[in-house]
Design a protein around this motif. Structure first.
Motif, short mmCIF file in Angstrom:
data_model
loop_
_atom_site.label_atom_id
_atom_site.label_comp_id
_atom_site.label_asym_id
_atom_site.label_seq_id
_atom_site.Cartn_x
_atom_site.Cartn_y
_atom_site.Cartn_z
N ASN A 72 -7.14 4.77 -0.20
CA ASN A 72 -6.82 4.36 1.16
C ASN A 72 -8.08 4.38 2.02
OD1 ASN A 72 -4.90 3.56 3.15
ND2 ASN A 72 -5.11 5.59 4.05
N GLY A 115 -5.55 0.59 0.45
CA GLY A 115 -5.50 0.26 1.87
C GLY A 115 -6.90 -0.05 2.37
N PHE A 170 0.73 -6.30 2.42
CA PHE A 170 1.28 -6.41 3.77
C PHE A 170 0.36 -5.74 4.78
CE2 PHE A 170 2.97 -2.67 1.69
CZ PHE A 170 2.87 -1.66 2.63
N THR A 171 0.62 -6.02 6.05
CA THR A 171 -0.11 -5.42 7.16
C THR A 171 0.63 -4.17 7.61
OG1 THR A 171 -0.86 -7.59 7.91
CG2 THR A 171 -0.91 -5.82 9.53
N TYR A 172 -0.13 -3.12 7.93
CA TYR A 172 0.47 -1.91 8.50
C TYR A 172 -0.45 -1.41 9.61
CZ TYR A 172 -2.85 1.14 6.05
OH TYR A 172 -3.98 1.76 5.63
N ASP A 173 0.10 -0.64 10.51
CA ASP A 173 -0.66 -0.13 11.66
C ASP A 173 -1.48 -1.24 12.32
OD1 ASP A 173 0.34 2.41 11.30
OD2 ASP A 173 -1.40 3.14 10.22
N ASN A 176 -4.48 -3.11 9.51
CA ASN A 176 -4.79 -2.65 8.17
C ASN A 176 -3.95 -3.39 7.14
OD1 ASN A 176 -6.60 -0.29 8.75
ND2 ASN A 176 -4.82 0.30 9.95
N ARG A 178 -2.32 -3.17 3.16
CA ARG A 178 -1.95 -2.28 2.06
C ARG A 178 -1.53 -3.15 0.90
NH1 ARG A 178 -1.58 2.31 3.39
NH2 ARG A 178 -2.77 3.18 1.73
#
Length: 180
Positions: free
Chosen positions: A49, A80, A154-157, A160, A162
């Motif tokens: 990550n 990530g 996919f996009t997170y936060d 970012n 992942r």
């Protein structure tokens, strides 16, 4: 064994072994991310990550090949990275300032205690936390697909990416790449 690469200051509790280049609390093994001291096929899951962007873009393929080597067939990978295209677009549109864009795209984080001072050669420790590769969804998928099956990206936060994937159990491109 479940391995977390580049665990940093907050090793993930779901992983059995945590490695990092820096000597930090709760890091069991110090090593480079492209030279892992583990037997071929000895890892059942690998998490990295906010690690891969710290590697030179010229070494991404070699690094992923090494991760495929230690990961057993059928093993899971969790990667990530910052979405550099998203951050650059925010910056170009004036949504974030240059300082924040630099933090997300170039990294460094010299304000953290773990990244202050110098190593035995006199190299500033923050240099190991600088970013040397930018990713967007397409470039991350392309790099990882050379060695792993990408199952989800996919996009997170917000800014970012992942990626979840696995090392195929058959004689796929990933298996051939590990043998070379």
């Amino acid at each position: 064994m479940k391995l977390e690469i580049g665990a940093g200051e907050k090793p993930h509790p779901d992983y059995d072994l945590h490695v990092d280049l820096l000597a930090l609390p709760d890091i069991e093994v110090r090593c480079a991310i492209d030279r892992l001291p583990f037997a071929t096929g000895s890892v059942e899951a690998l998490r990295a990550n906010h690690v891969l962007e710290h590697q030179s873009y010229e070494l991404i393929s070699e690094t992923l090949r090494e991760w495929a080597r230690v990961l057993r067939p059928g093993g899971r990978i969790d990667i990530g990275v910052p979405d550099a295209r998203f951050v650059a677009t925010q910056w170009a549109n004036g949504e974030i300032d240059t300082a924040e864009a630099n933090l997300w795209i170039l990294g460094g984080h010299s304000e953290r205690a773990a990244h202050q001072g110098v190593d035995q050669r006199g190299v500033p420790l923050w240099i190991w936390n600088a970013h040397h590769t930018m990713f967007d969804a397409d470039s991350l998928r392309a790099a990882v697909s050379e060695f792993f099956t990408v199952e989800e990206l996919f996009t997170y936060d917000i800014r970012n990416l992942r990626l979840y994937g696995r090392r195929d159990a058959d004689s796929s491109a990933a298996e051939r790449a590990v043998r070379t």
